[in-house]
Design an enzyme around this catalytic site. Structure first.
Site, PDB file in Angstrom:
ATOM      1  N   LYS A 140       3.707  70.995  42.853  1.00 16.47           N
ATOM      2  CA  LYS A 140       4.441  70.681  44.083  1.00 16.47           C
ATOM      3  C   LYS A 140       4.631  69.180  44.280  1.00 16.47           C
ATOM      4  O   LYS A 140       5.639  68.757  44.857  1.00 16.47           O
ATOM      5  CB  LYS A 140       3.690  71.262  45.288  1.00 16.47           C
ATOM      6  CG  LYS A 140       3.701  72.784  45.382  1.00 16.47           C
ATOM      7  CD  LYS A 140       2.991  73.227  46.659  1.00 16.47           C
ATOM      8  CE  LYS A 140       2.453  74.637  46.576  1.00 16.47           C
ATOM      9  NZ  LYS A 140       3.438  75.698  46.682  1.00 16.47           N
ATOM     10  N   GLU A 194       0.774  67.165  53.804  1.00 15.25           N
ATOM     11  CA  GLU A 194       2.073  67.252  54.464  1.00 15.25           C
ATOM     12  C   GLU A 194       1.906  67.248  55.964  1.00 15.25           C
ATOM     13  O   GLU A 194       0.927  67.776  56.496  1.00 15.25           O
ATOM     14  CB  GLU A 194       2.771  68.580  54.079  1.00 15.25           C
ATOM     15  CG  GLU A 194       3.528  68.510  52.805  1.00 15.25           C
ATOM     16  CD  GLU A 194       4.223  69.823  52.442  1.00 15.25           C
ATOM     17  OE1 GLU A 194       4.224  70.777  53.240  1.00 15.25           O
ATOM     18  OE2 GLU A 194       4.774  69.863  51.335  1.00 15.25           O
ATOM     19  N   HIS A 209       0.657  83.147  55.314  1.00 17.78           N
ATOM     20  CA  HIS A 209       1.556  82.474  54.368  1.00 17.78           C
ATOM     21  C   HIS A 209       2.148  83.411  53.324  1.00 17.78           C
ATOM     22  O   HIS A 209       2.666  82.966  52.315  1.00 17.78           O
ATOM     23  CB  HIS A 209       0.870  81.285  53.674  1.00 17.78           C
ATOM     24  CG  HIS A 209       0.230  80.345  54.634  1.00 17.78           C
ATOM     25  ND1 HIS A 209       0.946  79.675  55.603  1.00 17.78           N
ATOM     26  CD2 HIS A 209      -1.058  79.969  54.795  1.00 17.78           C
ATOM     27  CE1 HIS A 209       0.110  78.933  56.318  1.00 17.78           C
ATOM     28  NE2 HIS A 209      -1.115  79.097  55.853  1.00 17.78           N
ATOM     29  N   ARG A 216      12.308  81.598  39.298  1.00 18.00           N
ATOM     30  CA  ARG A 216      12.339  82.997  38.856  1.00 18.00           C
ATOM     31  C   ARG A 216      13.119  83.788  39.880  1.00 18.00           C
ATOM     32  O   ARG A 216      13.520  83.260  40.911  1.00 18.00           O
ATOM     33  CB  ARG A 216      10.913  83.552  38.818  1.00 18.00           C
ATOM     34  CG  ARG A 216      10.233  83.354  40.166  1.00 18.00           C
ATOM     35  CD  ARG A 216       8.904  84.062  40.252  1.00 18.00           C
ATOM     36  NE  ARG A 216       8.043  83.517  41.288  1.00 18.00           N
ATOM     37  CZ  ARG A 216       8.054  83.888  42.555  1.00 18.00           C
ATOM     38  NH1 ARG A 216       8.891  84.807  42.964  1.00 18.00           N
ATOM     39  NH2 ARG A 216       7.232  83.353  43.430  1.00 18.00           N
TER      40      ARG A 216
HETATM   41  P1  ADP Z   1       3.114  78.786  48.157  1.00 22.03           P
HETATM   42  O1  ADP Z   1       3.252  78.157  46.817  1.00 22.03           O
HETATM   43  O2  ADP Z   1       1.741  79.291  48.393  1.00 22.03           O
HETATM   44  O3  ADP Z   1       4.233  79.762  48.413  1.00 22.03           O
HETATM   45  P2  ADP Z   1       4.469  76.978  50.026  1.00 22.03           P
HETATM   46  O4  ADP Z   1       4.429  75.503  49.907  1.00 22.03           O
HETATM   47  O5  ADP Z   1       5.735  77.663  49.649  1.00 22.03           O
HETATM   48  O6  ADP Z   1       3.262  77.579  49.201  1.00 22.03           O
HETATM   49  O7  ADP Z   1       4.075  77.370  51.504  1.00 22.03           O
HETATM   50  C1  ADP Z   1       3.798  78.708  51.880  1.00 22.03           C
HETATM   51  C2  ADP Z   1       3.989  78.889  53.383  1.00 22.03           C
HETATM   52  O8  ADP Z   1       3.124  78.003  54.128  1.00 22.03           O
HETATM   53  C3  ADP Z   1       5.371  78.569  53.904  1.00 22.03           C
HETATM   54  O9  ADP Z   1       6.253  79.668  53.758  1.00 22.03           O
HETATM   55  C4  ADP Z   1       5.081  78.247  55.359  1.00 22.03           C
HETATM   56  O10 ADP Z   1       4.884  79.424  56.099  1.00 22.03           O
HETATM   57  C5  ADP Z   1       3.755  77.522  55.302  1.00 22.03           C
HETATM   58  N1  ADP Z   1       3.931  76.059  55.219  1.00 22.03           N
HETATM   59  C6  ADP Z   1       4.086  75.351  54.085  1.00 22.03           C
HETATM   60  N2  ADP Z   1       4.244  74.040  54.327  1.00 22.03           N
HETATM   61  C7  ADP Z   1       4.161  73.896  55.669  1.00 22.03           C
HETATM   62  C8  ADP Z   1       4.230  72.760  56.566  1.00 22.03           C
HETATM   63  N3  ADP Z   1       4.387  71.527  56.120  1.00 22.03           N
HETATM   64  N4  ADP Z   1       4.120  72.992  57.896  1.00 22.03           N
HETATM   65  C9  ADP Z   1       3.945  74.253  58.350  1.00 22.03           C
HETATM   66  N5  ADP Z   1       3.858  75.343  57.582  1.00 22.03           N
HETATM   67  C10 ADP Z   1       3.966  75.184  56.244  1.00 22.03           C
HETATM   68  P1  ADP Z   2       7.075  85.703  46.453  1.00 18.58           P
HETATM   69  O1  ADP Z   2       7.079  84.320  47.071  1.00 18.58           O
HETATM   70  O2  ADP Z   2       8.439  86.038  45.885  1.00 18.58           O
HETATM   71  O3  ADP Z   2       6.525  86.757  47.322  1.00 18.58           O
HETATM   72  P2  ADP Z   2       4.578  85.603  44.746  1.00 18.58           P
HETATM   73  O4  ADP Z   2       4.434  84.477  43.801  1.00 18.58           O
HETATM   74  O5  ADP Z   2       3.651  85.678  45.881  1.00 18.58           O
HETATM   75  O6  ADP Z   2       6.159  85.649  45.168  1.00 18.58           O
HETATM   76  O7  ADP Z   2       4.415  86.918  43.902  1.00 18.58           O
HETATM   77  C1  ADP Z   2       5.499  87.576  43.385  1.00 18.58           C
HETATM   78  C2  ADP Z   2       5.105  88.958  42.924  1.00 18.58           C
HETATM   79  O8  ADP Z   2       4.587  88.880  41.612  1.00 18.58           O
HETATM   80  C3  ADP Z   2       4.039  89.689  43.698  1.00 18.58           C
HETATM   81  O9  ADP Z   2       4.485  90.389  44.819  1.00 18.58           O
HETATM   82  C4  ADP Z   2       3.498  90.644  42.643  1.00 18.58           C
HETATM   83  O10 ADP Z   2       4.223  91.839  42.642  1.00 18.58           O
HETATM   84  C5  ADP Z   2       3.704  89.930  41.360  1.00 18.58           C
HETATM   85  N1  ADP Z   2       2.474  89.376  40.811  1.00 18.58           N
HETATM   86  C6  ADP Z   2       2.192  88.071  40.724  1.00 18.58           C
HETATM   87  N2  ADP Z   2       1.009  87.867  40.127  1.00 18.58           N
HETATM   88  C7  ADP Z   2       0.501  89.074  39.854  1.00 18.58           C
HETATM   89  C8  ADP Z   2      -0.724  89.523  39.269  1.00 18.58           C
HETATM   90  N3  ADP Z   2      -1.673  88.693  38.848  1.00 18.58           N
HETATM   91  N4  ADP Z   2      -0.916  90.849  39.160  1.00 18.58           N
HETATM   92  C9  ADP Z   2       0.015  91.690  39.591  1.00 18.58           C
HETATM   93  N5  ADP Z   2       1.182  91.330  40.157  1.00 18.58           N
HETATM   94  C10 ADP Z   2       1.432  90.039  40.295  1.00 18.58           C
HETATM   95 MG    MG Z   3       6.244  79.358  48.519  1.00 16.24          MG
END
Ligand code: ADP
Ligand code: ADP
Ligand code: MG
Length: 644
Positions: free
Chosen positions: A117, A201, A235, A297
């Site tokens: 990130k 952040e 989240h 993806r």
């Molecule tokens: P991940 O890789 O776990 O998906 P993200 O950076 O996409 O992490 O953040 C996941 C979620 O966390 C976001 O969809 C939002 O709900 C919350 N979030 C992330 N950054 C912030 C921020 N700066 N302020 C408030 N909420 C945040």
């Molecule tokens: P998104 O932000 O699109 O929800 P995530 O990164 O949280 O994406 O995960 C995407 C999807 O990938 C999950 O809902 C799950 O179905 C699949 N997945 C990811 N890692 C695994 C794992 N270790 N075992 C099984 N399924 C997985």
């Molecule tokens: Mg995210």
């Protein structure tokens, strides 16, 4: 176009990719772990091959080299990674290409650039994409990070640079709490991602998650508008929609252009998502969104974009990966109507959304919605992978119409054999604020109690379960009327831990008089079904001792055998058991510790989630039977309390 592709995934997304491949006349190859021998994705594929040496992802779906070998020997020309597993693994992409196969997705280089990130934010700043204000530099000294947080101003969010799935994030409200939160974020980042680095952040107070679907051919990119994924729990996305409620033309254009700039800056090829955060308190403004991360993806929620644009994103993926340039120009793309997707999981909502397992004894999706699912009736939700059952996806001319279709689709979905989050999704779809488009990522947490309230069981539900239990539904009217003569029977059932007795007096083929406690319900045949005191008999299914009545999102009942009632009542409060197979992440209890009911004794990681295991009563720890890092089976004793 390819003749044959291999899908390096399982479940819903493997089936989704195969559907499009089949429509394009492309043959499909499935791979499967030992837990998935008879899974739907295996049955759907033209060819399928076992991989690995066990069900765990690390022993199966993450074995890139073995999967590549299957692709080669089966004559597949390309590999689709789905989402999760190997989809964002640049080493896998390199290996696929080194084997002379096409990877249906971006280049390894593009994945690497967006993989962390902090590096992604630096790159996006340079490309003129607004990023969340904060510190994303290389200096990881804790005092330096603390100073950076003070300079940003609280509240701040600490995020693991390698993070995903909401892990390694900590909200810090005050300067004096920073150091402790940093240590805990770093330790979670190390265990989850093998990388302790974090960024800081500014925490947006009323955040909305709005993301842009982008699509590139390696040189140019277009966007397919936005999705709003603000309905989140911890989240993690729960319901997604497109377009975003309240979106303005100016802001959509600004966000779309930023998404395209992000994609073109890294020579992006294929489907990707650029995630932005928006400050809901300030409204939707063309200068009010900031880059969070890019997912390189296909996204779980891609269908809502498909329904408003009429583009099959998987088709585009296959076409571009096989060498075509972008299938459409920006001006060719437009939005029609509104779409929602709800993620249906096997999980025990009242138990804190604990992932559940089970064999789906009954499974029915309404024809009115698109149900993308990786399971069929009779299939098992195993403890090894994520417990998704299906996605309910609907479209309508307006947001209001689409939302009412979502409610109807959820109400008409029937799942037997496991607990689900269906009632929770139904409550969300009926939530007033959500209906008004007032969404932010805190909505679910604020109204959690109302959203997880168990649906109320009514007398006719109990009667329906009892009729099933006593086999009084499918009565054969034409024969044996005399058998009905003055029959008295009763059955003991349990619903959510509460036991009741249902008694029936049958005085002929057209009257059953049911008594449950003080309540009497008369059941009478009506139009080829039963009328139960003014309600028509809902669908009922039974598997062994468990009975499900399909009303109020599915009400579960258990037949109670009066003989072993004592054995099943209560459960052993002395021993803390693993509720499912998993990895022991931490054990907090030590022999001799005095604990209180509800104290956290251990943390188990299973099905992509961490579960706190709590003391069931006050007491003293007699014995700790597991250690950090242990892989344990369901039902394994982890901690034992001294007898009292
Ligand atoms: P991940 O890789 O776990 O998906 P993200 O950076 O996409 O992490 O953040 C996941 C979620 O966390 C976001 O969809 C939002 O709900 C919350 N979030 C992330 N950054 C912030 C921020 N700066 N302020 C408030 N909420 C945040
Ligand atoms: P998104 O932000 O699109 O929800 P995530 O990164 O949280 O994406 O995960 C995407 C999807 O990938 C999950 O809902 C799950 O179905 C699949 N997945 C990811 N890692 C695994 C794992 N270790 N075992 C099984 N399924 C997985
Ligand atoms: Mg995210």
């Amino acid at each position: 176009m390819f003749d044959k592709i291999l899908i390096a995934n399982r479940g819903e997304i493997a089936c989704r990719v195969m559907e499009t491949a089949r429509a394009l006349g492309v043959k499909t190859v499935a791979v499967y772990s030992s837990a998935d021998r008879s899974a739907k994705h295996v049955a759907m594929a033209d060819e399928s091959y076992p991989i690995g040496h066990g069900p765990a992802p690390a022993d199966s779906y993450l074995l890139g080299d073995e999967i590549i070998a299957v692709a080669k020997s089966s004559g597949a020309q390309a590999i689709h990674p789905g989402y999760g597993f190997l989809s964002e693994n640049p080493e896998f992409v390199d290996a696929v290409e080194a084997a002379g196969l096409a990877f249906i997705g971006p280049s390894a280089d593009a994945i690497r650039k967006m993989g962390l990130k902090d590096a992604a934010k630096v790159l996006m700043e340079a490309a003129g994409v607004p990023v969340v204000p904060g510190y994303h530099g290389a200096n990881q000294d804790s005092d330096h990070l603390w100073g950076a947080a003070d300079a940003i101003g609280y509240p701040v969010l600490i995020k693991a640079v390698a993070g995903g799935g909401g892990k390694g994030m900590r909200l810090v409200e005050r300067s004096e709490d920073f150091t402790e939160a940093l240590a805990s974020a770093q330790s979670e980042a190390t265990t989850s991602f093998g990388n302790p680095d974090v960024l800081i952040e500014k925490y947006i107070q009323q955040p909305r998650h709005i993301e842009i679907q982008v699509f590139g051919d390696g040189s140019r990119a277009v966007h397919l508008f936005e999705r709003d994924c603000s309905l989140q729990r911890r989240h993690q996305k729960v319901i997604e929609e497109a377009p975003a409620p309240g979106m303005t033309q100016d802001m959509r254009q600004a966000m779309g252009e930023a998404g395209v700039r992000a994609a073109e800056a890294i020579g992006y090829k294929g489907a990707g998502t650029v995630e932005f955060i928006v400050d809901g308190a300030k409204g939707l403004r063309a200068d009010g969104f900031w880059f969070m991360e890019m997912n390189t993806r296909l996204q779980v929620e891609h269908p809502v974009t498909e329904l408003i644009t009429s583009v099959d994103l998987v088709e585009w993926q296959l076409r571009v990966a096989s060498g075509e340039s972008l299938p459409a120009q920006q001006d060719d793309l437009s939005i029609t109507g509104h779409a929602f997707e709800a993620r249906l999981y096997a999980e025990d909502v009242p138990k804190g959304f604990l992932p559940a397992t089970g064999t789906l004894t009954h499974l029915q999706f309404p024809a009115s919605c698109r149900a993308d699912s990786g399971v069929r009736a009779g299939d098992t939700i195993s403890p090894w992978y994520d417990p998704m059952i299906s996605k309910a996806i609907v479209h309508g001319a307006t947001r209001e119409i689409a939302l009412s279709r979502l409610s109807q689709a959820l109400a008409a979905t029937q799942v037997g054999g496991t607990v689900t989050n269906l009632a929770f999704l139904g409550a969300l779809a009926a939530h007033k604020g959500f209906a008004n488009g007032v969404v932010d990522t805190g909505l679910i947490a604020r109204d959690l109690d109302a959203l997880v309230a168990a649906p109320e069981v009514q007398p006719h539900h109990r009667v329906a379960a009892a009729m099933q239990a006593l086999d009084l539904i499918e009565a054969d009217w034409d024969t044996g009327f005399t058998l009905w003569g003055d029959l008295h029977r009763s059955v003991h059932l349990r619903h959510q831990g509460e036991e009741f007795e249902a008694m029936v007096a049958v005085d002929g083929p057209d009257r059953q008089i049911w008594t449950i406690g003080e309540t009497e319900v008369v059941a009478a045949p009506a139009c080829s079904t039963w009328d139960l005191g003014g309600h028509s008999l809902p669908t009922v299914s039974q598997a062994g001792a468990s009975i499900t009545v399909y009303d109020s999102y599915g009400l579960g009942f258990e037949l109670v055998d009066p003989l072993d009632r004592d054995a099943t009542a209560g459960g052993d409060l002395n021993v803390i058991l693993a509720p499912m197979p998993g990895l022991v992440k931490a054990v907090f209890a030590k022999a001799g510790d005095a604990v209180k009911e509800g104290d956290r004794l251990a943390i188990l990681e299973a099905m992509k989630m961490e579960h706190a295991l709590l003391a069931a009563r006050d007491g003293v720890v007699a014995e700790v039977l597991a250690a950090d890092g242990d892989q344990v089976e369901a039902g394994a004793a982890l901690v034992r309390l001294e007898e009292v």
